[in-house]
Design a protein around this motif. Structure first.
Motif, PDB file in Angstrom:
ATOM      1  N   ARG A 173      -6.890   7.831  -1.624  1.00 26.98           N
ATOM      2  CA  ARG A 173      -6.151   8.134  -0.395  1.00 26.98           C
ATOM      3  C   ARG A 173      -6.605   9.476   0.177  1.00 26.98           C
ATOM      4  O   ARG A 173      -6.695   9.639   1.390  1.00 26.98           O
ATOM      5  N   GLN A 174      -6.892  10.435  -0.705  1.00 23.54           N
ATOM      6  CA  GLN A 174      -7.428  11.707  -0.228  1.00 23.54           C
ATOM      7  C   GLN A 174      -8.721  11.469   0.545  1.00 23.54           C
ATOM      8  O   GLN A 174      -8.941  12.051   1.613  1.00 23.54           O
ATOM      9  N   LEU A 198      -8.081   9.923   3.979  1.00 26.58           N
ATOM     10  CA  LEU A 198      -7.508  10.892   4.903  1.00 26.58           C
ATOM     11  C   LEU A 198      -8.518  11.961   5.311  1.00 26.58           C
ATOM     12  O   LEU A 198      -8.544  12.386   6.474  1.00 26.58           O
ATOM     13  N   ALA A 245      -2.048  13.976  -0.591  1.00 31.26           N
ATOM     14  CA  ALA A 245      -2.162  12.601  -1.089  1.00 31.26           C
ATOM     15  C   ALA A 245      -2.162  12.605  -2.609  1.00 31.26           C
ATOM     16  O   ALA A 245      -2.673  13.521  -3.245  1.00 31.26           O
ATOM     17  N   GLU A 246      -1.595  11.552  -3.172  1.00 30.40           N
ATOM     18  CA  GLU A 246      -1.389  11.502  -4.607  1.00 30.40           C
ATOM     19  C   GLU A 246      -2.591  11.013  -5.398  1.00 30.40           C
ATOM     20  O   GLU A 246      -2.627  11.172  -6.608  1.00 30.40           O
ATOM     21  N   SER A 257      -0.953   9.515  10.321  1.00 33.50           N
ATOM     22  CA  SER A 257      -1.560   9.340   9.008  1.00 33.50           C
ATOM     23  C   SER A 257      -1.532   7.862   8.658  1.00 33.50           C
ATOM     24  O   SER A 257      -0.829   7.073   9.299  1.00 33.50           O
ATOM     25  N   PHE A 258      -2.289   7.504   7.649  1.00 34.77           N
ATOM     26  CA  PHE A 258      -2.194   6.147   7.099  1.00 34.77           C
ATOM     27  C   PHE A 258      -0.955   6.031   6.220  1.00 34.77           C
ATOM     28  O   PHE A 258      -0.464   4.941   5.963  1.00 34.77           O
ATOM     29  N   PHE A 259      -0.486   7.188   5.746  1.00 38.26           N
ATOM     30  CA  PHE A 259       0.600   7.226   4.776  1.00 38.26           C
ATOM     31  C   PHE A 259       1.665   8.224   5.230  1.00 38.26           C
ATOM     32  O   PHE A 259       1.345   9.252   5.818  1.00 38.26           O
ATOM     33  N   TYR A 260       2.921   7.913   4.920  1.00 37.11           N
ATOM     34  CA  TYR A 260       4.038   8.776   5.312  1.00 37.11           C
ATOM     35  C   TYR A 260       4.953   8.990   4.118  1.00 37.11           C
ATOM     36  O   TYR A 260       5.091   8.131   3.256  1.00 37.11           O
ATOM     37  N   ARG A 261       5.561  10.174   4.075  1.00 31.38           N
ATOM     38  CA  ARG A 261       6.545  10.495   3.052  1.00 31.38           C
ATOM     39  C   ARG A 261       7.740  11.114   3.770  1.00 31.38           C
ATOM     40  O   ARG A 261       7.575  12.086   4.503  1.00 31.38           O
ATOM     41  N   PRO A 280       3.893  12.484   8.321  1.00 31.03           N
ATOM     42  CA  PRO A 280       2.523  12.104   7.939  1.00 31.03           C
ATOM     43  C   PRO A 280       2.065  12.868   6.694  1.00 31.03           C
ATOM     44  O   PRO A 280       2.323  14.063   6.553  1.00 31.03           O
ATOM     45  N   VAL A 281       1.399  12.153   5.788  1.00 26.72           N
ATOM     46  CA  VAL A 281       0.842  12.770   4.582  1.00 26.72           C
ATOM     47  C   VAL A 281      -0.567  13.262   4.907  1.00 26.72           C
ATOM     48  O   VAL A 281      -1.392  12.515   5.437  1.00 26.72           O
TER      49      VAL A 281
END
Length: 176
Positions: free
Chosen positions: A147-148, A151, A142-143, A128-132, A136-137
């Protein structure tokens, strides 16, 4: 990747520097533009290494043009670069597209398929581009809207690319 592009385009036909720059720009210039300050030193390195020949011919107006062509050593280098791309040339989308643009020059379908399988293996690893919390998110998690969007587009592109890679590997397997 600049040297791969130079070798790849010159494997197709001799070109003068301006034509070569135009083709490289069309291939990846919208993402990574090529400057004269990068192109001509790369050409000079390849000439000095015996991978390119150059000859001068009269220009359309008055100025002579330097026409470049691939040597046997340059073709061997091109094929080696295509057989064994660096990992970043597999994982980076723009760099992989450069490999893909010239993969047809590799004469063995099994070797072509091996390169495509490396890309497919990479794309099948969750990312993912983002991780939590190290995970991977996904788009649904996505918040924010933006970002949604990133993704969702990446997921659709990845799905399409993986489908094509599987088809291409199958076709190449039939040619081996």
């Amino acid at each position: 990747m600049l040297e791969l592009s130079i070798l790849g385009f010159l494997a197709e036909e001799p070109l003068h520097g301006y034509e070569l720059k135009e083709r490289i720009t069309a291939l990846s210039g919208h993402v990574r533009p090529v400057s004269d300050g990068a192109l001509y030193p790369a050409i000079n390195r390849l000439v000095a290494a015996g991978k390119l020949d150059q000859r001068t011919e009269e220009g359309a107006s008055a100025a002579p043009r330097r026409v470049l062509s691939l040597t046997a050593q340059g073709r061997a280098d091109l094929l080696e670069r295509l057989r064994r791309p660096k990992q970043v040339e597999i994982t980076d989308h723009v760099r992989f597209n450069t490999v893909l643009a010239f993969l047809r020059h590799l004469p063995d379908p099994a070797e072509q398929a091996a390169v495509l399988r490396r890309r497919l293996d990479f794309l099948e690893t969750p990312a993912s581009f983002f991780y939590r919390d190290g995970e991977p998110v996904r788009a649904e998690e996505a918040e924010d809207l933006f970002r949604q969007g990133m993704l969702r587009v990446a997921r659709a592109t990845g799905t399409a690319e993986r489908a094509w890679l599987r088809e291409a590997v199958e076709v190449l397997g039939q040619r081996s």
